[in-house]
Design a protein around this motif. Structure first.
Motif, PDB file in Angstrom:
ATOM      1  N   ALA A   1      19.340 -58.666  38.038  1.00 33.01           N
ATOM      2  CA  ALA A   1      19.664 -58.233  39.378  1.00 33.01           C
ATOM      3  C   ALA A   1      18.777 -57.369  40.108  1.00 33.01           C
ATOM      4  O   ALA A   1      18.668 -57.632  41.218  1.00 33.01           O
ATOM      5  CB  ALA A   1      21.012 -57.558  39.208  1.00 33.01           C
ATOM      6  N   GLY A   2      17.929 -56.636  39.348  1.00 31.60           N
ATOM      7  CA  GLY A   2      17.085 -55.765  39.900  1.00 31.60           C
ATOM      8  C   GLY A   2      15.793 -56.545  40.484  1.00 31.60           C
ATOM      9  O   GLY A   2      15.438 -56.125  41.700  1.00 31.60           O
ATOM     10  N   LYS A   3      15.285 -57.506  39.738  1.00 34.59           N
ATOM     11  CA  LYS A   3      14.217 -58.546  40.455  1.00 34.59           C
ATOM     12  C   LYS A   3      14.818 -59.179  41.619  1.00 34.59           C
ATOM     13  O   LYS A   3      13.857 -59.221  42.505  1.00 34.59           O
ATOM     14  CB  LYS A   3      14.035 -59.092  39.056  1.00 34.59           C
ATOM     15  N   ILE A   4      16.126 -59.741  41.580  1.00 33.79           N
ATOM     16  CA  ILE A   4      16.424 -60.300  42.883  1.00 33.79           C
ATOM     17  C   ILE A   4      16.483 -59.474  44.054  1.00 33.79           C
ATOM     18  O   ILE A   4      16.011 -59.699  44.882  1.00 33.79           O
ATOM     19  CB  ILE A   4      17.902 -60.941  42.584  1.00 33.79           C
ATOM     20  N   VAL A   5      16.976 -58.089  43.810  1.00 35.21           N
ATOM     21  CA  VAL A   5      16.859 -57.215  45.053  1.00 35.21           C
ATOM     22  C   VAL A   5      15.447 -56.835  45.407  1.00 35.21           C
ATOM     23  O   VAL A   5      15.112 -56.826  46.462  1.00 35.21           O
ATOM     24  CB  VAL A   5      17.659 -55.753  44.326  1.00 35.21           C
ATOM     25  N   GLU A   6      14.817 -56.684  44.291  1.00 37.05           N
ATOM     26  CA  GLU A   6      13.187 -56.554  44.705  1.00 37.05           C
ATOM     27  C   GLU A   6      12.582 -57.805  45.576  1.00 37.05           C
ATOM     28  O   GLU A   6      12.103 -57.369  46.523  1.00 37.05           O
ATOM     29  CB  GLU A   6      12.659 -56.218  43.434  1.00 37.05           C
ATOM     30  N   LYS A   7      12.756 -58.762  45.282  1.00 41.13           N
ATOM     31  CA  LYS A   7      12.192 -59.912  45.866  1.00 41.13           C
ATOM     32  C   LYS A   7      12.701 -59.910  47.243  1.00 41.13           C
ATOM     33  O   LYS A   7      12.144 -60.347  48.316  1.00 41.13           O
ATOM     34  CB  LYS A   7      12.569 -61.198  45.142  1.00 41.13           C
ATOM     35  N   ALA A   8      14.211 -59.771  47.356  1.00 36.31           N
ATOM     36  CA  ALA A   8      14.819 -59.640  48.684  1.00 36.31           C
ATOM     37  C   ALA A   8      14.215 -58.949  49.573  1.00 36.31           C
ATOM     38  O   ALA A   8      13.936 -58.844  50.894  1.00 36.31           O
ATOM     39  CB  ALA A   8      16.457 -59.488  48.503  1.00 36.31           C
ATOM     40  N   LYS A   9      14.017 -57.547  49.182  1.00 33.50           N
ATOM     41  CA  LYS A   9      13.681 -56.439  50.000  1.00 33.50           C
ATOM     42  C   LYS A   9      12.051 -56.613  50.443  1.00 33.50           C
ATOM     43  O   LYS A   9      11.487 -56.502  51.468  1.00 33.50           O
ATOM     44  CB  LYS A   9      13.650 -55.047  49.146  1.00 33.50           C
ATOM     45  N   THR A  10      11.250 -57.419  49.335  1.00 33.21           N
ATOM     46  CA  THR A  10      10.116 -57.658  49.964  1.00 33.21           C
ATOM     47  C   THR A  10       9.696 -58.784  50.971  1.00 33.21           C
ATOM     48  O   THR A  10       8.938 -58.602  51.810  1.00 33.21           O
ATOM     49  CB  THR A  10       9.087 -58.073  48.466  1.00 33.21           C
ATOM     50  N   ALA A  11      10.842 -59.584  50.551  1.00 33.04           N
ATOM     51  CA  ALA A  11      10.805 -60.799  51.688  1.00 33.04           C
ATOM     52  C   ALA A  11      11.148 -60.129  53.035  1.00 33.04           C
ATOM     53  O   ALA A  11      10.458 -60.268  54.173  1.00 33.04           O
ATOM     54  CB  ALA A  11      11.569 -61.907  51.317  1.00 33.04           C
ATOM     55  N   ALA A  12      12.025 -59.187  52.853  1.00 29.37           N
ATOM     56  CA  ALA A  12      12.470 -58.563  54.336  1.00 29.37           C
ATOM     57  C   ALA A  12      11.175 -57.777  54.993  1.00 29.37           C
ATOM     58  O   ALA A  12      11.091 -57.860  56.209  1.00 29.37           O
ATOM     59  CB  ALA A  12      13.778 -57.682  54.124  1.00 29.37           C
ATOM     60  N   GLU A  57       8.246 -58.195  54.536  1.00 35.69           N
ATOM     61  CA  GLU A  57       7.103 -59.159  55.078  1.00 35.69           C
ATOM     62  C   GLU A  57       7.494 -59.826  56.478  1.00 35.69           C
ATOM     63  O   GLU A  57       6.804 -59.905  57.419  1.00 35.69           O
ATOM     64  CB  GLU A  57       6.744 -60.255  54.073  1.00 35.69           C
ATOM     65  N   ALA A  58       8.698 -60.023  56.631  1.00 36.56           N
ATOM     66  CA  ALA A  58       9.374 -60.685  57.598  1.00 36.56           C
ATOM     67  C   ALA A  58       9.382 -59.751  59.146  1.00 36.56           C
ATOM     68  O   ALA A  58       8.962 -59.832  59.918  1.00 36.56           O
ATOM     69  CB  ALA A  58      10.853 -61.100  57.681  1.00 36.56           C
ATOM     70  N   GLU A  59       9.652 -58.417  58.575  1.00 28.65           N
ATOM     71  CA  GLU A  59       9.640 -57.461  59.698  1.00 28.65           C
ATOM     72  C   GLU A  59       8.286 -57.125  60.141  1.00 28.65           C
ATOM     73  O   GLU A  59       7.927 -57.205  61.401  1.00 28.65           O
ATOM     74  CB  GLU A  59      10.152 -56.144  59.185  1.00 28.65           C
ATOM     75  N   GLY A  60       7.307 -57.101  59.234  1.00 27.85           N
ATOM     76  CA  GLY A  60       5.778 -57.008  59.709  1.00 27.85           C
ATOM     77  C   GLY A  60       5.150 -58.050  60.405  1.00 27.85           C
ATOM     78  O   GLY A  60       4.670 -57.822  61.315  1.00 27.85           O
ATOM     79  N   ALA A  61       5.709 -59.372  59.891  1.00 18.63           N
ATOM     80  CA  ALA A  61       5.208 -60.626  60.865  1.00 18.63           C
ATOM     81  C   ALA A  61       5.633 -60.714  62.001  1.00 18.63           C
ATOM     82  O   ALA A  61       5.115 -60.838  63.266  1.00 18.63           O
ATOM     83  CB  ALA A  61       5.694 -61.937  60.237  1.00 18.63           C
ATOM     84  N   ALA A  62       7.235 -59.967  62.116  1.00 11.51           N
ATOM     85  CA  ALA A  62       7.802 -60.009  63.650  1.00 11.51           C
ATOM     86  C   ALA A  62       7.263 -58.918  64.521  1.00 11.51           C
ATOM     87  O   ALA A  62       7.002 -59.134  65.710  1.00 11.51           O
ATOM     88  CB  ALA A  62       9.066 -59.602  63.474  1.00 11.51           C
ATOM     89  N   LYS A  63       6.569 -57.801  64.022  1.00 23.32           N
ATOM     90  CA  LYS A  63       6.226 -56.737  64.786  1.00 23.32           C
ATOM     91  C   LYS A  63       4.738 -57.291  65.192  1.00 23.32           C
ATOM     92  O   LYS A  63       4.376 -57.320  66.487  1.00 23.32           O
ATOM     93  CB  LYS A  63       5.853 -55.547  63.920  1.00 23.32           C
ATOM     94  N   ALA A  64       3.996 -58.007  64.064  1.00 14.29           N
ATOM     95  CA  ALA A  64       2.634 -58.580  64.804  1.00 14.29           C
ATOM     96  C   ALA A  64       2.670 -59.439  65.772  1.00 14.29           C
ATOM     97  O   ALA A  64       1.930 -59.540  66.890  1.00 14.29           O
ATOM     98  CB  ALA A  64       2.013 -59.068  63.473  1.00 14.29           C
ATOM     99  N   ALA A  65       3.705 -60.549  65.788  1.00 14.23           N
ATOM    100  CA  ALA A  65       3.776 -61.421  66.843  1.00 14.23           C
ATOM    101  C   ALA A  65       4.281 -60.852  68.165  1.00 14.23           C
ATOM    102  O   ALA A  65       3.912 -61.344  69.144  1.00 14.23           O
ATOM    103  CB  ALA A  65       5.085 -62.508  66.276  1.00 14.23           C
TER     104      ALA A  65
END
Length: 244
Positions: free
Chosen positions: A48-59, A61-69
């Protein structure tokens, strides 16, 4: 009997106030946070921790890409007051724009028309017309007669004889050329760049000077490489045929 009741009352009072055993206080249970990258900075170990970790990492990265755009789009739409719009690199400056209306008005009318018409111009600077007691010099007379035979490229070349005494009327074109002898042939291309050739010239030499001026200032609107090569071959053949 009364004494017994009184003793019971006193005993109960002492019991509730002094002798009654107190309940042990149970400390509040503290929960130990699960180990993982959220609290310890280490990689999660449980599924479960690994799933949460991947979800937060993806979120993240998505936030950084949105700010860059958003930053790129803001920079693209940002305009600076007072700056001019860019012009096409293919736009070419008109050489006639460097000649003022006053300068054109001082030129002979036929010469001014040739300038505004972007024609190659050929001027033969000769001595004054010969008189019966003072004939024209031989070289001047030969160049004068040769002018009648030079290649005019179907009207794209303007040819004129200019007396040395009246060269001041052509100041806009000849002021900086230091033409002071006859015969002299002045060839001016469409960019108003002049070339002076002193002394006698035959027809072949004048035609070559005209061809050079046209080659330096006229660019055919042909983009295909094969057609450019064919145009060059045909042009050289045409010049060679007319020159001789």
């Amino acid at each position: 009997m009364r004494i017994l009741l009184a003793g019971a009352v006193v005993f109960l009072a002492v019991w509730f106030t002094l002798l009654r055993p107190k309940s042990a206080e149970v400390p509040a249970a503290t929960t130990t946070p699960p180990a993982g990258n959220v609290n310890t900075g280490k990689a999660a170990e449980s599924g479960a921790g690994k799933i949460v970790e991947k979800a937060k990492t993806a979120a993240t990265e998505a936030e950084g890409a949105a700010k860059a755009a958003a930053g790129e789009s803001a920079d693209a739409t940002k305009t600076t007051p007072g700056t001019a719009t860019t012009t096409s690199p293919d736009a070419k400056a008109d050489p006639v724009a460097g000649v003022s209306p006053e300068q054109l008005a001082k030129l002979p009318k036929d010469v001014a028309t040739a300038v505004t018409g972007h024609k190659v111009m050929v001027f033969a600077v000769l001595g004054d017309k010969g008189k019966h007691w003072r004939p024209m010099a031989d070289d001047d007379r030969y160049v004068r007669n040769t002018l009648k035979q030079v290649n005019r490229y179907g009207g794209d070349v303007f040819v004129k004889q200019v007396p040395l005494a009246k060269i001041g009327s052509y100041g806009t074109i000849m002021n900086d050329l230091n033409v002071n002898q006859t015969p002299s042939v002045v060839v001016v291309d469409t960019k108003l760049k002049a070339n002076v050739i002193d002394g006698y010239l035959d027809r072949v030499s004048i035609n070559q000077a005209i061809a050079d001026a046209r080659a330096d200032s006229i660019s055919p609107l042909i983009t295909d490489s094969y057609l450019r090569s064919a145009n060059k071959i045909c042009a050289n053949a045409d010049v060679s045929f007319k020159r001789w």
